[in-house]
Design an enzyme around this catalytic site. Structure first.
Site, PDB file in Angstrom:
ATOM      1  N   LYS A 197       1.970  -2.285  -0.950  1.00 52.01           N
ATOM      2  CA  LYS A 197       1.061  -1.263  -1.397  1.00 52.01           C
ATOM      3  C   LYS A 197       1.632  -0.031  -0.991  1.00 52.01           C
ATOM      4  O   LYS A 197       1.529   0.383   0.088  1.00 52.01           O
ATOM      5  CB  LYS A 197      -0.271  -1.410  -1.110  1.00 52.01           C
ATOM      6  CG  LYS A 197      -1.121  -0.188  -1.589  1.00 52.01           C
ATOM      7  CD  LYS A 197      -2.545  -0.595  -1.557  1.00 52.01           C
ATOM      8  CE  LYS A 197      -3.309   0.662  -2.090  1.00 52.01           C
ATOM      9  NZ  LYS A 197      -4.768   0.490  -1.925  1.00 52.01           N
ATOM     10  N   ARG A 207      -8.766   8.193  -7.698  1.00 46.01           N
ATOM     11  CA  ARG A 207      -9.630   9.157  -6.980  1.00 46.01           C
ATOM     12  C   ARG A 207     -10.599   9.647  -7.701  1.00 46.01           C
ATOM     13  O   ARG A 207     -11.840   9.693  -7.034  1.00 46.01           O
ATOM     14  CB  ARG A 207      -8.800  10.105  -6.357  1.00 46.01           C
ATOM     15  CG  ARG A 207      -7.405   9.855  -5.365  1.00 46.01           C
ATOM     16  CD  ARG A 207      -7.951   9.242  -4.070  1.00 46.01           C
ATOM     17  NE  ARG A 207      -6.843   8.301  -3.777  1.00 46.01           N
ATOM     18  CZ  ARG A 207      -5.718   8.541  -2.971  1.00 46.01           C
ATOM     19  NH1 ARG A 207      -5.390   9.624  -2.708  1.00 46.01           N
ATOM     20  NH2 ARG A 207      -4.701   7.861  -2.893  1.00 46.01           N
ATOM     21  N   ARG A 218      -2.515   8.854   2.577  1.00 48.86           N
ATOM     22  CA  ARG A 218      -2.572   7.410   3.306  1.00 48.86           C
ATOM     23  C   ARG A 218      -1.307   7.222   3.816  1.00 48.86           C
ATOM     24  O   ARG A 218      -0.911   5.792   3.920  1.00 48.86           O
ATOM     25  CB  ARG A 218      -2.974   6.582   2.253  1.00 48.86           C
ATOM     26  CG  ARG A 218      -4.388   6.766   1.503  1.00 48.86           C
ATOM     27  CD  ARG A 218      -4.933   5.570   1.096  1.00 48.86           C
ATOM     28  NE  ARG A 218      -6.000   6.047   0.033  1.00 48.86           N
ATOM     29  CZ  ARG A 218      -7.294   6.293   0.236  1.00 48.86           C
ATOM     30  NH1 ARG A 218      -7.546   6.648   1.541  1.00 48.86           N
ATOM     31  NH2 ARG A 218      -8.087   6.556  -0.911  1.00 48.86           N
ATOM     32  N   GLU A 234       6.128  -7.383   4.817  1.00 49.21           N
ATOM     33  CA  GLU A 234       4.583  -7.344   4.834  1.00 49.21           C
ATOM     34  C   GLU A 234       4.266  -8.524   4.015  1.00 49.21           C
ATOM     35  O   GLU A 234       3.106  -9.340   4.400  1.00 49.21           O
ATOM     36  CB  GLU A 234       4.211  -6.067   3.827  1.00 49.21           C
ATOM     37  CG  GLU A 234       4.174  -4.656   4.626  1.00 49.21           C
ATOM     38  CD  GLU A 234       3.070  -4.209   5.487  1.00 49.21           C
ATOM     39  OE1 GLU A 234       2.165  -5.403   5.626  1.00 49.21           O
ATOM     40  OE2 GLU A 234       3.026  -3.140   6.053  1.00 49.21           O
ATOM     41  N   LYS A 249       2.075  -3.128  -5.701  1.00 49.27           N
ATOM     42  CA  LYS A 249       1.239  -2.090  -6.355  1.00 49.27           C
ATOM     43  C   LYS A 249       1.876  -0.746  -5.752  1.00 49.27           C
ATOM     44  O   LYS A 249       1.902  -0.591  -4.732  1.00 49.27           O
ATOM     45  CB  LYS A 249      -0.250  -2.045  -5.583  1.00 49.27           C
ATOM     46  CG  LYS A 249      -0.977  -1.092  -6.192  1.00 49.27           C
ATOM     47  CD  LYS A 249      -2.520  -1.310  -5.469  1.00 49.27           C
ATOM     48  CE  LYS A 249      -3.397  -0.316  -5.740  1.00 49.27           C
ATOM     49  NZ  LYS A 249      -4.602  -0.334  -5.035  1.00 49.27           N
ATOM     50  N   SER A 275      -4.087   3.266 -12.128  1.00 46.32           N
ATOM     51  CA  SER A 275      -4.549   4.326 -12.719  1.00 46.32           C
ATOM     52  C   SER A 275      -3.505   5.306 -13.475  1.00 46.32           C
ATOM     53  O   SER A 275      -3.670   5.602 -14.409  1.00 46.32           O
ATOM     54  CB  SER A 275      -5.762   5.048 -12.192  1.00 46.32           C
ATOM     55  OG  SER A 275      -5.024   5.517 -10.862  1.00 46.32           O
ATOM     56  N   TYR A 314      -6.145  -1.915 -16.582  1.00 41.82           N
ATOM     57  CA  TYR A 314      -7.227  -1.386 -17.198  1.00 41.82           C
ATOM     58  C   TYR A 314      -7.240  -1.638 -18.832  1.00 41.82           C
ATOM     59  O   TYR A 314      -8.276  -1.555 -19.703  1.00 41.82           O
ATOM     60  CB  TYR A 314      -7.465   0.237 -17.197  1.00 41.82           C
ATOM     61  CG  TYR A 314      -7.171   0.477 -15.546  1.00 41.82           C
ATOM     62  CD1 TYR A 314      -8.620   0.356 -14.999  1.00 41.82           C
ATOM     63  CD2 TYR A 314      -6.298   0.785 -14.872  1.00 41.82           C
ATOM     64  CE1 TYR A 314      -8.718   0.731 -13.501  1.00 41.82           C
ATOM     65  CE2 TYR A 314      -6.509   1.089 -13.660  1.00 41.82           C
ATOM     66  CZ  TYR A 314      -7.748   1.155 -12.780  1.00 41.82           C
ATOM     67  OH  TYR A 314      -7.792   1.151 -11.613  1.00 41.82           O
TER      68      TYR A 314
END
Ligand code: PBG
Length: 324
Positions: A197, A207, A218, A234, A249, A275, A314
């Site tokens: 990620k 957000r 982040r 990872e 992602k 998004s 979505y």
């Protein structure tokens, strides 16, 4: 005059031939619909930067889930938008917190038709907006956060989540949550690890969707977009720790990573069309600059072609209609 011997165009000559030789086929069952549910909402509220996507009330969430199930969508990933937040994200572990209430409702109503999944991360529930708890110097405290994730995983499993999606990017989160679930007798709960990620600008509209209170970024826990090999690292760690599925992602800007992870993963690989990817398509289509359905499907096809067995999008319900 000499004619070409090799004629790849032969296999493109008609829709019937192209259909016969297509190597990648999207199926509704591989699509997962991400949804937002807002505490106290009595009706759905539009999200400005994600036209067509809403913050649901519990009733409209159930309706959307039923619609997705009817369309043949494979799963639903639930994000909570709580009315109050605090430093440790108490709402995430409260059985009466909005996310857990919504999971219970979905498990009861559509749980046999749709795989119910929960986002396992604290950022929607913390007043500082970070994915974990902070130490006394304001840094995200990895190991203290693991304890919160363990409690959150158990609360979500008890609420009816079949899959918990570990999206916080804390070291050791998969092993820690697996152990806690097993100790609680929840050995059947499936762990979907957001293995690779990235710290991405493409999460911008999200957000707004979760009314995030994050200041800053982040970058100390999500990956640097410049890097590739750490995604393999990872992923290996997450599989070793017990991940049942892994995810990459965002999706489209990271198809190289997705292809590499898919080539070596021994568990199913998912990708999240996030998004900002959605918003880009919507914005350009609204201007009449691109064909919305065509570009959405091309994007999903490319994500599948690169190696994603499941895709969070979505567009899930709508795309299921386009492809079936
Ligand atoms: C963390 C989480 C995020 C997204 C999914 N889970 C936000 C973040 O990491 O900053 C983003 C999804 C999207 O942009 O569609 N709970």
């Amino acid at each position: 005059m000499s004619f070409p011997t090799h004629r790849p165009r032969r296999l493109r000559q008609s829709p019937a031939v192209r259909r016969l030789v297509a190597q990648t086929r999207l199926h509704p069952a591989q699509l997962i619909l991400p949804v937002f549910v807002r505490e106290g909402a009595t009706e759905p509220r539009p999200i400005g930067s994600m036209p067509g996507v809403v913050q649901h009330s519990l009733d409209s969430l159930e309706q959307a889930a039923r619609e997705a199930a009817r369309a043949g969508v494979g799963g639903i990933m639930v994000f909570g938008v709580p009315t109050s937040k605090d430093a440790v994200g108490s709402g995430a572990t409260d059985p009466d917190g909005i996310l857990n209430v919504a999971l219970r409702r979905l498990a009861d109503t559509v749980g046999d038709d749709l795989v119910v999944m929960a986002d396992l991360c604290l950022d929607e529930f913390t007043d500082h907006g970070h994915c974990g708890v902070l130490d006394d110097r304001g840094r995200v405290d990895n190991d203290a956060t693991l304890e919160r994730y363990a409690a959150m995983g158990i609360a979500q499993a008890e609420a009816g989540a079949i899959v918990v999606g570990l999206s916080g990017m804390m070291d050791g989160q998969v092993g820690h949550v697996r152990q806690a679930l097993d100790d609680a007798g929840r050995t059947d709960t499936i762990l979907l690890a957001y293995a690779a990620k990235y710290a991405s600008g493409y999460y911008g509209p999200f957000r707004e969707a979760v009314a995030s209170s994050l200041q800053g970024d982040r970058a100390t826990y999500q990956q640097d977009p410049a890097n590739f090999t750490e995604s393999l690292r990872e992923t290996r760690l997450d599989i070793e720790e017990g991940a049942d599925m892994v995810m990459v992602k965002p999706a489209l800007p990271y198809l190289d990573v997705l292809a590499a992870v898919a080539a070596e993963s021994t568990v199913p690989v998912s990708a999240y069309q996030v998004s900002g990817e959605y918003a880009q398509i919507e914005a350009a289509a609204a201007q009449g600059w691109i064909d919305r359905e065509r570009v959405a499907l091309e994007s999903l096809t490319s994500i599948h072609r690169a190696g994603a067995a499941q895709i969070l999008t979505y567009y899930a319900t709508e795309a299921a209609g386009w492809i079936s």
